[in-house]
Write an enzyme that holds these catalytic residues in place. Structure first.
Site, short mmCIF file in Angstrom:
data_model
loop_
_atom_site.label_atom_id
_atom_site.label_comp_id
_atom_site.label_asym_id
_atom_site.label_seq_id
_atom_site.Cartn_x
_atom_site.Cartn_y
_atom_site.Cartn_z
N ASP A 8 2.27 0.04 5.75
CA ASP A 8 1.93 -0.89 4.01
C ASP A 8 0.61 -0.33 4.02
OD1 ASP A 8 2.55 -1.92 1.69
OD2 ASP A 8 2.80 -3.55 2.60
N ASP A 59 4.12 -6.37 4.88
CA ASP A 59 4.01 -8.02 5.07
C ASP A 59 4.53 -8.75 4.05
OD1 ASP A 59 1.81 -8.74 3.12
OD2 ASP A 59 2.33 -7.01 3.36
N ASP A 73 8.74 -4.93 2.35
CA ASP A 73 9.11 -3.62 3.51
C ASP A 73 10.29 -4.00 4.62
OD1 ASP A 73 6.59 -2.46 2.81
OD2 ASP A 73 5.34 -4.12 3.47
#
Length: 496
Positions: A190, A392, A396
């Protein structure tokens, strides 16, 4: 909890009790409890954990706000369009659960070896008895056929590896994740809060009328100590990191989301948007900023007024983590073939970050469902598995649950992402991802050494026993010696 309007008061209720049509109050810093429509004139929304965009978004009356986002400005009222159980956040949780069920069970290394070792042992014992007619030889074969390299040495190596990882700030939820990390071929990352800091920081300081850059930042940060805005928090953090001594402001007045002004060291200081400062008496009589200082993708401009003049501005943006620059090379060095970024942020911002980090590929503007599809597509290709997903944010979580290994960067927060992940990095460092792969590879190498060496010694001893040269009592003593040797070897995984 949510604050729901009942007659002329606000009642605190459980989020699950929120229904469509309820009018809710979301205070500064609180999470939006349900999907709804904004009733207040305006609001500043921090959607970084949901969309991946690091800078707060200004919303006007009538705009849809999503559950799971955070109020980054003044308190606002909203009308829930559906109950919390049907909200976008609840849908993400359901998506996580479905993704976890979709992932097939993993066959452990010890199980694979056991399927070979058990029939070999029984076959050799039966052959020794049948060919010699002496049941003692069969007994000796069974006695010396120690399963301890499988039932003790391999688990000891894995537990030692888990302990080694925990010492580095990597909490793995079982040995299966460690085994998968050892063979990782694809790592999906990410952006916001993972490759980048996840909070805006000062990238440039521009003075319009001769005020020193350090003084400009010090005065602005001193005033912003009293603001709860996301940009204010990043500005103060950056000023303190530079060693500046901030003063306590007095007489502060703030328009949340627009700007704040106060007195610092006898000087009137305003921080906020240019139009807000001009409207509050900070005249633009300093040198005009050059046109090329317009906000680039992923940046925001914070103007500063001092003593009734527009004195400068701060260019703020989400910085790449300093330990992210070498992450790709470190992962490639550990045998990972594909290091790619999957983010919900805009394409131009994502490409700029990917260029700095040296990533192999970028998937921009990805919704949680899109991220899930990227992971599923990668897992469908044998040459790309095992697939590791690192993130995080709330968005996600489904991808973390589906990946062969999901790694969440927890930091100081605990969200659905850390619940869905197989591993949680508890320190604020992204280079721990490469450390996790490195620890996994070393641990599994030691575990295989222990298993193969122990089983090989056992097979040699079994052959000797089958020929009648090793009685059961001596075989039992030899078996204990083999066990101790492989266990001591397995404990090497504790060391760095």
């Amino acid at each position: 909890m949510a604050r729901r309007r009942v007659d002329d008061r606000w009642d605190e209720v459980a989020v699950d009790a929120v229904d469509g049509g309820d009018v809710l109050l979301v205070r500064a810093g609180e999470i939006v409890p349900a999907d709804g429509t904004l009733l207040s004139e305006r609001a500043a929304i921090d959607a970084s954990t949901v969309t991946g965009e690091p800078l707060p978004v200004d919303a006007a009356r009538g705009v849809t706000v999503r559950s799971g986002t955070v109020n980054a400005g003044a308190p606002f009222e909203m009308r829930a369009t559906r109950g919390a159980r049907e909200s976008s956040y609840a849908a993400l949780v359901k998506l996580v659960q479905e993704a976890a069920r979709e992932r097939p069970p993993f066959t452990r290394m010890a199980d694979r070896y056991a399927m070979i070792f058990l029939p070999v042992t029984l076959g050799l014992a039966a052959a020794a008895w049948a060919l010699s007619g002496d049941e003692v030889r069969a007994l000796a074969v069974l006695v010396v056929a120690t399963p301890c390299p499988l039932i003790l040495a391999a688990p000891i190596a894995l537990v030692a590896g888990l302990s080694r990882a925990a010492a580095s700030g990597i909490v793995l939820k079982g040995g299966g994740a460690l085994e998968q990390l050892a063979g990782a071929r694809t790592v999906l990352l990410d952006k916001t809060g993972t490759l980048t800091r996840g909070r805006p920081a000062v990238e440039r300081i521009v003075s319009f009328d001769g005020v020193g850059e350090t003084e400009l930042l010090r005065l602005a940060a001193s005033v912003d100590q009293l603001s709860a805005h996301v940009l204010a928090e990043g500005l103060v953090h950056d000023a303190i990191a530079r060693g500046l001594t901030l003063r306590q402001p007095t007489g502060a007045r703030e328009a949340p989301g627009d700007g704040i002004e106060a007195m610092v060291d006898g000087r009137r200081v305003g921080v906020g948007g240019e139009s807000w400062l001009l409207a509050h008496g900070f005249a633009g009589d300093g040198a005009s900023p050059p046109e090329e200082l317009d906000a680039a993708p992923g940046q925001a401009l914070v103007h500063v007024g001092i003593d009734d003049r527009l004195s400068g501005m701060l260019v703020m943006g989400d910085r790449l983590r300093p330990d992210a620059a070498d992450l790709v090379a470190a992962l490639h060095g550990e045998g990972v073939r594909h290091v790619e970024m999957v983010t919900g942020d805009r394409r131009d911002v994502a490409l700029a970050v990917a260029s700095k980090a040296g990533l192999d590929r970028v998937y921009p503007e990805q919704s949680p469902e899109d991220k899930l599809a990227v992971v599923r597509a990668a897992r469908a290709q044998p040459d790309r598995r095992p697939v590791v997903m690192v993130g995080d944010g709330v968005n996600d979580a489904p991808a973390l649950a589906l990946a062969d290994v999901g790694i969440a960067l927890a930091g100081t927060s605990r969200t659905v992402s850390s619940e869905a992940a197989d591993a949680v990095i508890t320190v604020d460092r992204i280079d721990r991802v490469a450390d996790a792969v490195r620890i996994g590879k070393r641990t599994m190498s030691i575990a295989r050494q222990s298993v193969v060496a122990g089983m090989s010694l056992s097979v040699v001893a079994m052959v000797v026993a089958a020929f009648g040269h090793l009685p059961p009592v001596a075989g039992a003593l030899l078996q204990e010696g083999i066990d101790i040797a492989v266990i001591l070897n397995a404990l090497r995984a504790l060391r760095g």
